[in-house]
Design a protein around this motif. Structure first.
Motif, PDB file in Angstrom:
ATOM      1  N   ALA A   1      36.508  36.332  27.915  1.00  0.00           N
ATOM      2  CA  ALA A   1      35.871  37.590  28.320  1.00  0.00           C
ATOM      3  C   ALA A   1      35.319  38.286  27.078  1.00  0.00           C
ATOM      4  N   HIS A   2      34.454  39.235  27.289  1.00  0.00           N
ATOM      5  CA  HIS A   2      33.804  39.934  26.184  1.00  0.00           C
ATOM      6  C   HIS A   2      34.293  41.372  26.131  1.00  0.00           C
ATOM      7  N   GLY A   3      35.557  41.562  25.806  1.00  0.00           N
ATOM      8  CA  GLY A   3      36.090  42.908  25.681  1.00  0.00           C
ATOM      9  C   GLY A   3      37.335  43.125  26.514  1.00  0.00           C
ATOM     10  N   LEU A   4      37.896  44.302  26.345  1.00  0.00           N
ATOM     11  CA  LEU A   4      39.129  44.663  27.032  1.00  0.00           C
ATOM     12  C   LEU A   4      38.835  45.313  28.374  1.00  0.00           C
ATOM     13  N   ILE A   5      39.740  45.127  29.308  1.00  0.00           N
ATOM     14  CA  ILE A   5      39.636  45.741  30.631  1.00  0.00           C
ATOM     15  C   ILE A   5      40.765  46.750  30.740  1.00  0.00           C
ATOM     16  N   GLN A   6      40.439  47.996  30.985  1.00  0.00           N
ATOM     17  CA  GLN A   6      41.442  49.057  31.082  1.00  0.00           C
ATOM     18  C   GLN A   6      42.228  48.938  32.384  1.00  0.00           C
ATOM     19  N   VAL A   7      43.547  48.943  32.273  1.00  0.00           N
ATOM     20  CA  VAL A   7      44.412  48.979  33.449  1.00  0.00           C
ATOM     21  C   VAL A   7      44.807  50.434  33.647  1.00  0.00           C
TER      22      VAL A   7
ATOM     23  N   ALA B   1      43.129  45.508  38.003  1.00  0.00           N
ATOM     24  CA  ALA B   1      43.294  46.278  36.775  1.00  0.00           C
ATOM     25  C   ALA B   1      42.989  47.752  36.996  1.00  0.00           C
ATOM     26  N   ASN B   2      42.029  48.006  37.839  1.00  0.00           N
ATOM     27  CA  ASN B   2      41.611  49.380  38.133  1.00  0.00           C
ATOM     28  C   ASN B   2      40.838  49.355  39.446  1.00  0.00           C
ATOM     29  N   GLN B   3      40.246  50.459  39.799  1.00  0.00           N
ATOM     30  CA  GLN B   3      39.549  50.552  41.084  1.00  0.00           C
ATOM     31  C   GLN B   3      38.380  49.577  41.197  1.00  0.00           C
ATOM     32  N   SER B   4      37.855  49.126  40.075  1.00  0.00           N
ATOM     33  CA  SER B   4      36.637  48.315  40.087  1.00  0.00           C
ATOM     34  C   SER B   4      36.818  46.854  39.719  1.00  0.00           C
ATOM     35  N   ILE B   5      37.999  46.441  39.236  1.00  0.00           N
ATOM     36  CA  ILE B   5      38.124  45.084  38.703  1.00  0.00           C
ATOM     37  C   ILE B   5      39.361  44.344  39.214  1.00  0.00           C
ATOM     38  N   LEU B   6      39.113  43.131  39.711  1.00  0.00           N
ATOM     39  CA  LEU B   6      40.154  42.144  40.000  1.00  0.00           C
ATOM     40  C   LEU B   6      39.987  41.040  38.965  1.00  0.00           C
ATOM     41  N   PHE B   7      41.103  40.561  38.387  1.00  0.00           N
ATOM     42  CA  PHE B   7      40.967  39.506  37.396  1.00  0.00           C
ATOM     43  C   PHE B   7      41.927  38.365  37.679  1.00  0.00           C
ATOM     44  N   ASN B   8      41.572  37.210  37.182  1.00  0.00           N
ATOM     45  CA  ASN B   8      42.336  35.985  37.386  1.00  0.00           C
ATOM     46  C   ASN B   8      43.476  35.953  36.366  1.00  0.00           C
TER      47      ASN B   8
ATOM     48  N   ALA C   1      45.334  33.641  35.537  1.00  0.00           N
ATOM     49  CA  ALA C   1      45.358  32.400  34.760  1.00  0.00           C
ATOM     50  C   ALA C   1      44.671  32.572  33.404  1.00  0.00           C
ATOM     51  N   TYR C   2      43.810  33.582  33.271  1.00  0.00           N
ATOM     52  CA  TYR C   2      43.072  33.794  32.031  1.00  0.00           C
ATOM     53  C   TYR C   2      43.559  35.014  31.251  1.00  0.00           C
ATOM     54  N   LEU C   3      44.697  35.568  31.653  1.00  0.00           N
ATOM     55  CA  LEU C   3      45.268  36.702  30.937  1.00  0.00           C
ATOM     56  C   LEU C   3      45.792  36.227  29.590  1.00  0.00           C
ATOM     57  N   GLN C   4      45.286  36.818  28.527  1.00  0.00           N
ATOM     58  CA  GLN C   4      45.701  36.433  27.186  1.00  0.00           C
ATOM     59  C   GLN C   4      46.661  37.451  26.586  1.00  0.00           C
ATOM     60  N   ARG C   5      46.408  38.739  26.844  1.00  0.00           N
ATOM     61  CA  ARG C   5      47.230  39.767  26.212  1.00  0.00           C
ATOM     62  C   ARG C   5      47.129  41.071  26.993  1.00  0.00           C
ATOM     63  N   ILE C   6      48.211  41.843  26.971  1.00  0.00           N
ATOM     64  CA  ILE C   6      48.190  43.220  27.452  1.00  0.00           C
ATOM     65  C   ILE C   6      48.503  44.081  26.239  1.00  0.00           C
ATOM     66  N   THR C   7      47.610  44.984  25.911  1.00  0.00           N
ATOM     67  CA  THR C   7      47.808  45.819  24.731  1.00  0.00           C
ATOM     68  C   THR C   7      48.795  46.944  25.039  1.00  0.00           C
TER      69      THR C   7
ATOM     70  N   SER D   1      48.182  49.953  24.885  1.00  0.00           N
ATOM     71  CA  SER D   1      47.478  51.002  25.630  1.00  0.00           C
ATOM     72  C   SER D   1      47.087  50.529  27.031  1.00  0.00           C
ATOM     73  N   HIS D   2      47.740  49.461  27.495  1.00  0.00           N
ATOM     74  CA  HIS D   2      47.581  48.943  28.854  1.00  0.00           C
ATOM     75  C   HIS D   2      46.162  48.471  29.159  1.00  0.00           C
ATOM     76  N   GLU D   3      45.603  47.742  28.228  1.00  0.00           N
ATOM     77  CA  GLU D   3      44.338  47.071  28.450  1.00  0.00           C
ATOM     78  C   GLU D   3      44.635  45.579  28.479  1.00  0.00           C
TER      79      GLU D   3
END
Length: 109
Positions: free
Chosen positions: A84-90, A59-66, A68-74, A76-78
């Motif tokens: 999960a507890h919140g949005l992850i900025q891409v 998603a960004n320099q600090s986060i890799l995500f699975n 299989a658990y992607l629910q939505r892309i907003t 604003s590209h989050e």
């Protein structure tokens, strides 16, 4: 750790967050206290980029995500992950790769 090696099913990893020389894995199995199970390793996130060959995206320099658990892309590209507890900025550097791996044409949205 001092007791030996631990092995985890990739499907149980929600996402991994790098912080300098350390990476914290957030797992989907939740202990009785309701907090996310976290596992800290002494490798940087780059060490775990192999996970991208196994259904993970960056998603960004600090986060890799699975994925299989992607629910939505907003718009604003989050990304919002199940459990999960919140949005992850891409960030823009990783957005195109993410959309390509998901076969999304953002111009058709």
């Amino acid at each position: 750790d001092k007791d030996g090696l631990h092995f985890f099913c990739l499907h149980n990893i929600l996402y991994a967050e790098g912080d300098g020389c350390y990476t914290t894995f957030y797992m989907i199995d939740t202990p009785p206290d309701g907090k996310s199970k976290e596992i800290v390793t002494s490798h940087n996130l780059g060490y775990y980029k192999i996970l991208m060959s196994y259904g993970f995206a960056q998603a960004n320099q600090s986060i890799l995500f699975n994925l299989a658990y992607l629910q939505r892309i907003t718009r604003s590209h989050e990304v919002l992950l199940l459990r999960a507890h919140g949005l992850i900025q891409v960030t823009p550097n990783y957005k195109d790769r993410l959309y390509e791996s998901l076969q999304i044409d953002e111009h058709k949205q």
